[in-house]
Write an enzyme that holds these catalytic residues in place. Structure first.
Site, mmCIF file in Angstrom:
data_model
loop_
_atom_site.group_PDB
_atom_site.id
_atom_site.type_symbol
_atom_site.label_atom_id
_atom_site.label_comp_id
_atom_site.label_asym_id
_atom_site.label_seq_id
_atom_site.Cartn_x
_atom_site.Cartn_y
_atom_site.Cartn_z
ATOM 1 N N ASP A 85 0.856 -1.193 0.000
ATOM 2 C CA ASP A 85 0.000 0.000 0.000
ATOM 3 C C ASP A 85 0.896 1.250 0.000
ATOM 4 O O ASP A 85 1.770 1.383 0.864
ATOM 5 C CB ASP A 85 -0.875 -0.043 1.263
ATOM 6 C CG ASP A 85 -2.001 0.971 1.243
ATOM 7 O OD1 ASP A 85 -2.293 1.517 0.163
ATOM 8 O OD2 ASP A 85 -2.600 1.200 2.313
ATOM 9 N N HIS A 86 0.691 2.128 -0.964
ATOM 10 C CA HIS A 86 1.449 3.388 -1.052
ATOM 11 C C HIS A 86 2.965 3.188 -1.095
ATOM 12 O O HIS A 86 3.702 3.785 -0.289
ATOM 13 C CB HIS A 86 1.084 4.342 0.098
ATOM 14 C CG HIS A 86 -0.315 4.857 -0.004
ATOM 15 N ND1 HIS A 86 -0.688 5.830 -0.907
ATOM 16 C CD2 HIS A 86 -1.441 4.509 0.660
ATOM 17 C CE1 HIS A 86 -1.994 6.065 -0.779
ATOM 18 N NE2 HIS A 86 -2.468 5.271 0.156
ATOM 19 N N GLU A 137 -1.543 6.074 -8.608
ATOM 20 C CA GLU A 137 -2.458 7.115 -8.107
ATOM 21 C C GLU A 137 -2.288 8.394 -8.927
ATOM 22 O O GLU A 137 -1.173 8.735 -9.322
ATOM 23 C CB GLU A 137 -2.175 7.399 -6.630
ATOM 24 C CG GLU A 137 -3.074 8.492 -6.032
ATOM 25 C CD GLU A 137 -2.936 8.621 -4.511
ATOM 26 O OE1 GLU A 137 -2.803 7.593 -3.830
ATOM 27 O OE2 GLU A 137 -2.968 9.762 -4.022
ATOM 28 N N GLY A 182 -8.013 8.191 6.976
ATOM 29 C CA GLY A 182 -8.259 8.471 8.395
ATOM 30 C C GLY A 182 -9.648 9.041 8.633
ATOM 31 O O GLY A 182 -10.585 8.747 7.891
ATOM 32 N N HIS A 209 -9.444 4.893 -2.098
ATOM 33 C CA HIS A 209 -8.708 5.042 -0.844
ATOM 34 C C HIS A 209 -9.580 5.833 0.118
ATOM 35 O O HIS A 209 -10.468 6.574 -0.299
ATOM 36 C CB HIS A 209 -7.386 5.790 -1.087
ATOM 37 C CG HIS A 209 -6.325 4.925 -1.699
ATOM 38 N ND1 HIS A 209 -5.224 4.493 -1.010
ATOM 39 C CD2 HIS A 209 -6.225 4.380 -2.930
ATOM 40 C CE1 HIS A 209 -4.484 3.737 -1.793
ATOM 41 N NE2 HIS A 209 -5.062 3.648 -2.980
ATOM 42 N N GLY A 210 -9.301 5.686 1.408
ATOM 43 C CA GLY A 210 -10.015 6.495 2.397
ATOM 44 C C GLY A 210 -11.481 6.152 2.499
ATOM 45 O O GLY A 210 -12.334 7.037 2.581
ATOM 46 N N ASN A 231 -10.200 0.381 -0.150
ATOM 47 C CA ASN A 231 -9.181 0.339 0.912
ATOM 48 C C ASN A 231 -9.766 0.746 2.265
ATOM 49 O O ASN A 231 -10.413 1.799 2.367
ATOM 50 C CB ASN A 231 -8.044 1.298 0.586
ATOM 51 C CG ASN A 231 -7.191 0.826 -0.574
ATOM 52 O OD1 ASN A 231 -7.617 -0.019 -1.361
ATOM 53 N ND2 ASN A 231 -5.992 1.354 -0.682
ATOM 54 N N ASN A 233 -8.794 1.119 6.469
ATOM 55 C CA ASN A 233 -7.819 1.073 7.546
ATOM 56 C C ASN A 233 -8.389 1.681 8.839
ATOM 57 O O ASN A 233 -8.558 0.987 9.840
ATOM 58 C CB ASN A 233 -6.526 1.785 7.120
ATOM 59 C CG ASN A 233 -5.387 1.553 8.089
ATOM 60 O OD1 ASN A 233 -5.363 0.548 8.793
ATOM 61 N ND2 ASN A 233 -4.448 2.470 8.149
HETATM 62 P P1 13P Z 1 -8.958 4.749 5.599
HETATM 63 O O1 13P Z 1 -7.974 4.778 6.734
HETATM 64 O O2 13P Z 1 -9.692 6.008 5.468
HETATM 65 O O3 13P Z 1 -9.867 3.566 5.670
HETATM 66 O O4 13P Z 1 -8.112 4.612 4.241
HETATM 67 C C1 13P Z 1 -7.307 3.493 4.054
HETATM 68 C C2 13P Z 1 -6.551 3.588 2.781
HETATM 69 O O5 13P Z 1 -6.965 4.211 1.837
HETATM 70 C C3 13P Z 1 -5.280 2.854 2.717
HETATM 71 O O6 13P Z 1 -4.619 3.043 1.506
#
Ligand code: 13P
Length: 287
Positions: A85-86, A137, A182, A209-210, A231, A233
């Site tokens: 990831d990234h 990206e 986040g 993402h996000g 994604n 997290n």
């Molecule tokens: P979130 O933390 O918002 O779920 O995003 C995770 C993410 O995009 C990891 O690449």
């Protein structure tokens, strides 16, 4: 079943209009939670590993070997991808591929487009030799991943997206369209029109993402518009931490890490199962 490349499951997801969860993992318990959820829901799944997580695990090969061992011991029987990831450099993507990752993201989106394309192309050329999938990206996902630094999203330009996909032949694309990593500060402002246009122009599966903090309606719309990899997290961190915090607060004398660790793991698994149902990947683990 050995680890599979992301393309193998992502194209099916795009055509079938469902999303596959990319769940970032940070330790053994998280990996077990994701794999258990995938097994119970018969869902293909992506284990996301950031460069910070690579350091935490102790090296690129550790999450790969751990995933392989768990898949075998658990007799998993669903497709699993280990994805960087990234990835912040071509070198790190190569290290991940050499260690057995079956998918990598090269995140050169903060560079001017030509440099983003140059780096992405270099990773694609290397990855092709090993059947590894590449994600790139365009634009910039805002927010923060645990650090204090919070950035605003930079929306992807559809013309830049088609240019990058054509010139690199990358397998999937994360166009930043207002989502943030986040916790969201204020209401999310996703550019659905842009998403539709980018999907139609590039024809590759899109990556969101996000996703933490977005509504079920947001998620469903992104899938309908060509997003196939989602994604996650922050929502998982919140779920795991809440369970561990409650457990320790309710029993001040508790000191056995395997007790609160398994409680956190169980709660995390349930959170992931709910996500899989929302994404529509349940029962899609057909070989
Ligand atoms: P979130 O933390 O918002 O779920 O995003 C995770 C993410 O995009 C990891 O690449």
């Amino acid at each position: 079943m050995a680890l599979v490349s992301l393309s193998k499951i992502l194209t099916k997801a795009l055509n079938g209009r469902y999303g596959i969860g990319h769940f970032d993992v940070h330790n053994l318990e998280w990996m077990q939670a994701v794999l258990n959820a995938a097994k119970e829901e018969r869902s293909p799944v992506i284990l996301g590993v950031t460069e910070d997580a690579v350091s935490y695990f102790g090296g690129f090969s550790v999450p790969v070997k751990l995933a392989e061992a768990l898949i075998k011991e658990m007799k998993l029987g669903v497709p699993v991808v280990v994805h960087l990831d990234h990835g912040s450099s071509v070198e790190n993507c190569i290290k991940a591929i050499d260690a057995g990752f079956t998918s990598v993201m090269i995140d050169a989106s903060h560079h001017p487009l030509d440099e983003n394309i140059r780096q992405t192309k270099e990773v694609v050329t290397y990855a092709r030799k090993y059947g590894v999938t590449v994600e790139a990206e365009v634009g910039s996902v805002g927010g923060s991943e645990g650090s204090d630094k919070v950035t605003d999203p930079v929306y992807a330009d559809p013309i830049e997206c088609i240019d990058l996909v054509k010139r690199t032949q990358v397998d999937c694309l994360a166009p930043a369209l207002g989502s943030v990593h986040g916790i969201y500060r204020g209401a999310p402002k996703l550019d659905f029109e842009g998403m539709k246009e980018i999907s139609q122009l590039t024809k590759v599966p899109l990556v969101l993402h996000g996703s933490s903090g977005l509504s079920a309606d947001h998620i469903k719309r992104t899938i309908a518009l060509g997003t196939a990899k989602i994604n996650v997290n922050a929502d998982n961190h919140l779920s795991f931490s809440k369970a561990v915090r409650n457990c320790l607060e309710n029993d001040k004398g508790l000191y056995d890490a395997s007790v609160y660790g398994s409680l956190g793991r169980e709660q995390l698994k349930e959170t992931i199962r709910i996500k899989m149902r929302l994404f529509g990947s349940v029962g899609k683990a057909i070989e």
